[in-house]
Design a protein around this motif. Structure first.
Motif, PDB file in Angstrom:
ATOM      1  N   THR A  95       0.845  -1.189   0.000  1.00  0.00           N
ATOM      2  CA  THR A  95       0.000   0.000   0.000  1.00  0.00           C
ATOM      3  C   THR A  95       0.883   1.243   0.000  1.00  0.00           C
ATOM      4  OG1 THR A  95      -0.077   0.177   2.408  1.00  0.00           O
ATOM      5  CG2 THR A  95      -1.713  -1.263   1.353  1.00  0.00           C
ATOM      6  N   PRO A  96       0.330   2.399  -0.359  1.00  0.00           N
ATOM      7  CA  PRO A  96       1.126   3.632  -0.346  1.00  0.00           C
ATOM      8  C   PRO A  96       1.739   3.929   1.023  1.00  0.00           C
ATOM      9  CG  PRO A  96      -0.944   3.984  -1.499  1.00  0.00           C
ATOM     10  CD  PRO A  96      -1.027   2.628  -0.884  1.00  0.00           C
ATOM     11  N   ASN A  97       0.954   3.726   2.096  1.00  0.00           N
ATOM     12  CA  ASN A  97       1.460   4.024   3.431  1.00  0.00           C
ATOM     13  C   ASN A  97       2.608   3.098   3.825  1.00  0.00           C
ATOM     14  OD1 ASN A  97      -0.456   6.003   3.545  1.00  0.00           O
ATOM     15  ND2 ASN A  97      -1.746   5.008   5.062  1.00  0.00           N
ATOM     16  N   GLN A  98       2.559   1.851   3.388  1.00  0.00           N
ATOM     17  CA  GLN A  98       3.657   0.931   3.669  1.00  0.00           C
ATOM     18  C   GLN A  98       4.940   1.384   2.975  1.00  0.00           C
ATOM     19  OE1 GLN A  98       1.839  -2.711   2.320  1.00  0.00           O
ATOM     20  NE2 GLN A  98       1.159  -3.298   4.370  1.00  0.00           N
ATOM     21  N   ILE A  99       4.804   1.881   1.759  1.00  0.00           N
ATOM     22  CA  ILE A  99       5.974   2.367   1.034  1.00  0.00           C
ATOM     23  C   ILE A  99       6.510   3.640   1.684  1.00  0.00           C
ATOM     24  CG2 ILE A  99       6.814   3.191  -1.197  1.00  0.00           C
ATOM     25  CD1 ILE A  99       4.621   1.460  -2.494  1.00  0.00           C
ATOM     26  N   GLY A 147      -5.491   6.822  -2.134  1.00  0.00           N
ATOM     27  CA  GLY A 147      -5.094   8.074  -1.506  1.00  0.00           C
ATOM     28  C   GLY A 147      -5.913   8.363  -0.262  1.00  0.00           C
ATOM     29  N   SER A 148      -5.276   8.955   0.735  1.00  0.00           N
ATOM     30  CA  SER A 148      -5.969   9.287   1.980  1.00  0.00           C
ATOM     31  C   SER A 148      -5.329  10.522   2.597  1.00  0.00           C
ATOM     32  CB  SER A 148      -5.889   8.119   2.966  1.00  0.00           C
ATOM     33  OG  SER A 148      -4.548   7.899   3.381  1.00  0.00           O
ATOM     34  N   ILE A 149      -6.065  11.151   3.512  1.00  0.00           N
ATOM     35  CA  ILE A 149      -5.537  12.325   4.206  1.00  0.00           C
ATOM     36  C   ILE A 149      -4.346  11.926   5.064  1.00  0.00           C
ATOM     37  CG2 ILE A 149      -6.056  14.089   5.930  1.00  0.00           C
ATOM     38  CD1 ILE A 149      -8.930  14.093   4.939  1.00  0.00           C
ATOM     39  N   LYS A 150      -4.444  10.785   5.742  1.00  0.00           N
ATOM     40  CA  LYS A 150      -3.328  10.315   6.570  1.00  0.00           C
ATOM     41  C   LYS A 150      -2.094  10.051   5.722  1.00  0.00           C
ATOM     42  CE  LYS A 150      -3.044   6.063   8.133  1.00  0.00           C
ATOM     43  NZ  LYS A 150      -3.286   4.822   8.913  1.00  0.00           N
ATOM     44  N   GLY A 151      -2.304   9.435   4.557  1.00  0.00           N
ATOM     45  CA  GLY A 151      -1.185   9.157   3.666  1.00  0.00           C
ATOM     46  C   GLY A 151      -0.529  10.427   3.166  1.00  0.00           C
ATOM     47  N   LYS A 152      -1.346  11.421   2.861  1.00  0.00           N
ATOM     48  CA  LYS A 152      -0.803  12.696   2.387  1.00  0.00           C
ATOM     49  C   LYS A 152       0.014  13.363   3.476  1.00  0.00           C
ATOM     50  CE  LYS A 152      -2.149  16.904  -0.049  1.00  0.00           C
ATOM     51  NZ  LYS A 152      -3.261  17.680  -0.643  1.00  0.00           N
ATOM     52  N   TRP A 153      -0.465  13.268   4.733  1.00  0.00           N
ATOM     53  CA  TRP A 153       0.277  13.847   5.858  1.00  0.00           C
ATOM     54  C   TRP A 153       1.601  13.116   6.061  1.00  0.00           C
ATOM     55  CZ3 TRP A 153       2.036  11.827  10.492  1.00  0.00           C
ATOM     56  CH2 TRP A 153       2.508  12.761  11.411  1.00  0.00           C
ATOM     57  N   ASP A 169       3.294  11.513   3.884  1.00  0.00           N
ATOM     58  CA  ASP A 169       4.172  11.781   2.746  1.00  0.00           C
ATOM     59  C   ASP A 169       4.790  13.174   2.833  1.00  0.00           C
ATOM     60  OD1 ASP A 169       5.177  10.932   0.067  1.00  0.00           O
ATOM     61  OD2 ASP A 169       4.041  12.677  -0.582  1.00  0.00           O
ATOM     62  N   SER A 170       4.038  14.136   3.369  1.00  0.00           N
ATOM     63  CA  SER A 170       4.527  15.517   3.426  1.00  0.00           C
ATOM     64  C   SER A 170       5.719  15.665   4.360  1.00  0.00           C
ATOM     65  CB  SER A 170       3.406  16.465   3.863  1.00  0.00           C
ATOM     66  OG  SER A 170       3.028  16.214   5.212  1.00  0.00           O
ATOM     67  N   ILE A 171       5.836  14.769   5.339  1.00  0.00           N
ATOM     68  CA  ILE A 171       6.948  14.835   6.284  1.00  0.00           C
ATOM     69  C   ILE A 171       8.283  14.718   5.567  1.00  0.00           C
ATOM     70  CG2 ILE A 171       8.062  13.617   8.206  1.00  0.00           C
ATOM     71  CD1 ILE A 171       5.337  12.934   9.263  1.00  0.00           C
ATOM     72  N   VAL A 172       8.304  13.924   4.486  1.00  0.00           N
ATOM     73  CA  VAL A 172       9.550  13.701   3.746  1.00  0.00           C
ATOM     74  C   VAL A 172      10.163  15.027   3.305  1.00  0.00           C
ATOM     75  CG1 VAL A 172      10.574  12.636   1.705  1.00  0.00           C
ATOM     76  CG2 VAL A 172       8.807  11.420   2.978  1.00  0.00           C
ATOM     77  N   GLY A 173       9.345  15.886   2.732  1.00  0.00           N
ATOM     78  CA  GLY A 173       9.848  17.154   2.229  1.00  0.00           C
ATOM     79  C   GLY A 173      10.161  18.162   3.311  1.00  0.00           C
ATOM     80  N   PHE A 174       9.424  18.117   4.417  1.00  0.00           N
ATOM     81  CA  PHE A 174       9.580  19.127   5.451  1.00  0.00           C
ATOM     82  C   PHE A 174      10.702  18.811   6.444  1.00  0.00           C
ATOM     83  CE2 PHE A 174       5.231  20.209   4.150  1.00  0.00           C
ATOM     84  CZ  PHE A 174       5.339  21.582   4.081  1.00  0.00           C
ATOM     85  N   ILE A 175      10.885  17.554   6.789  1.00  0.00           N
ATOM     86  CA  ILE A 175      11.780  17.188   7.882  1.00  0.00           C
ATOM     87  C   ILE A 175      13.045  16.477   7.425  1.00  0.00           C
ATOM     88  CG2 ILE A 175      11.962  15.855  10.023  1.00  0.00           C
ATOM     89  CD1 ILE A 175       8.998  16.220  10.429  1.00  0.00           C
ATOM     90  N   PHE A 176      12.941  15.599   6.449  1.00  0.00           N
ATOM     91  CA  PHE A 176      14.060  14.745   6.084  1.00  0.00           C
ATOM     92  C   PHE A 176      15.308  15.520   5.659  1.00  0.00           C
ATOM     93  CE2 PHE A 176      11.732  10.481   5.157  1.00  0.00           C
ATOM     94  CZ  PHE A 176      11.141  10.560   6.415  1.00  0.00           C
TER      95      PHE A 176
END
Length: 227
Positions: free
Chosen positions: A42-46, A101-107, A109-116
């Motif tokens: 699933t997207p969240n697993q990836i 797609g889901s709101i949780k998944g979008k959240w 995923d957004s961490i990658v760009g903001f924190i990583f």
């Protein structure tokens, strides 16, 4: 089960997307196709897999000063950094193709760009064990958080108030504005470590990254002054 592979990429691909992201698609698109067709992931697993790739990358950099082969440790760290970005790209493809797609998944995923990016800059600077590089790393760490804060606050708090709904007076045809962004970190980091100049990303983003958000702030000030 058949999936709509045409949805792997966004409908407006090429608009509003960094040049580096589009180049990464050359690698991530065929891998994403295989993941969609032949795996149950699933997207969240990836997305979670990208978190683990980050952990390995950061640990490799942090362990570099204590290793007998710092070059290899940094290269492993840079390699897993590229892997985490590929995962970040593929999870969106899977979400669109499988309609997951889901709101949780979008959240998530957004961490990658903001924190990583900040975590990568910190661990890379630590691996060099030098106060100058730690200073450069500290400057590099703040450039993207400041840039994102400026862009998102301006876009959501001020642009709706403008008579003309333009963002920094830049139209979608201004392709130059997509040349630079957080996605550039991963190839720059990898090739810098490959050619044994690991200090280069710290210097580059400490200077260019901070000059970029300063330019954004100037453009924003000019635009609000004309309203």
């Amino acid at each position: 089960m058949k999936y709509d592979l045409s949805k792997r990429t966004k409908a407006n691909i090429g608009q509003g997307e960094e040049l580096t992201s589009r180049l990464f698609k050359i690698i991530s698109k065929p891998i994403g196709t295989l993941v969609i067709k032949y795996t149950p992931f699933t997207p969240n697993q990836i997305t979670v897999a990208s978190y683990f790739a980050l952990i390995v990358s950061v640990l490799a950099f942090l362990m570099t000063p204590y290793s007998t082969d710092p070059y290899s440790f940094r290269l492993v760290g840079a390699g897993f950094a590229v892997l985490l970005y590929l995962f970040d790209d593929i999870d969106g493809m899977v979400a669109r193709a499988k309609n997951l797609g889901s709101i949780k998944g979008k959240w998530m995923d957004s961490i990658v760009g903001f924190i990583f990016p900040s975590l990568l800059f910190f661990s890379l600077a630590f691996s060099l064990k030098n106060y100058t590089y730690l200073l450069l790393g500290s400057l590099a760490m703040v450039c993207f958080p400041i840039q994102y804060s400026l862009i998102y606050s301006f876009k959501h708090d001020f642009v709706p108030l403008f008579k003309e709904k333009t963002f920094l007076d830049l139209s979608k045809d201004n392709k130059w504005r997509y040349v630079y962004g957080s996605a550039t970190i991963y190839p720059v980091l990898f090739f810098s470590c490959l050619f044994n100049v690991p200090w280069f990303p710290l210097l580059f983003y400490a200077v260019v990254g901070n000059l970029f958000w300063i330019l954004i702030a100037i453009l924003q000030f000019k635009q609000v002054s004309r309203q």
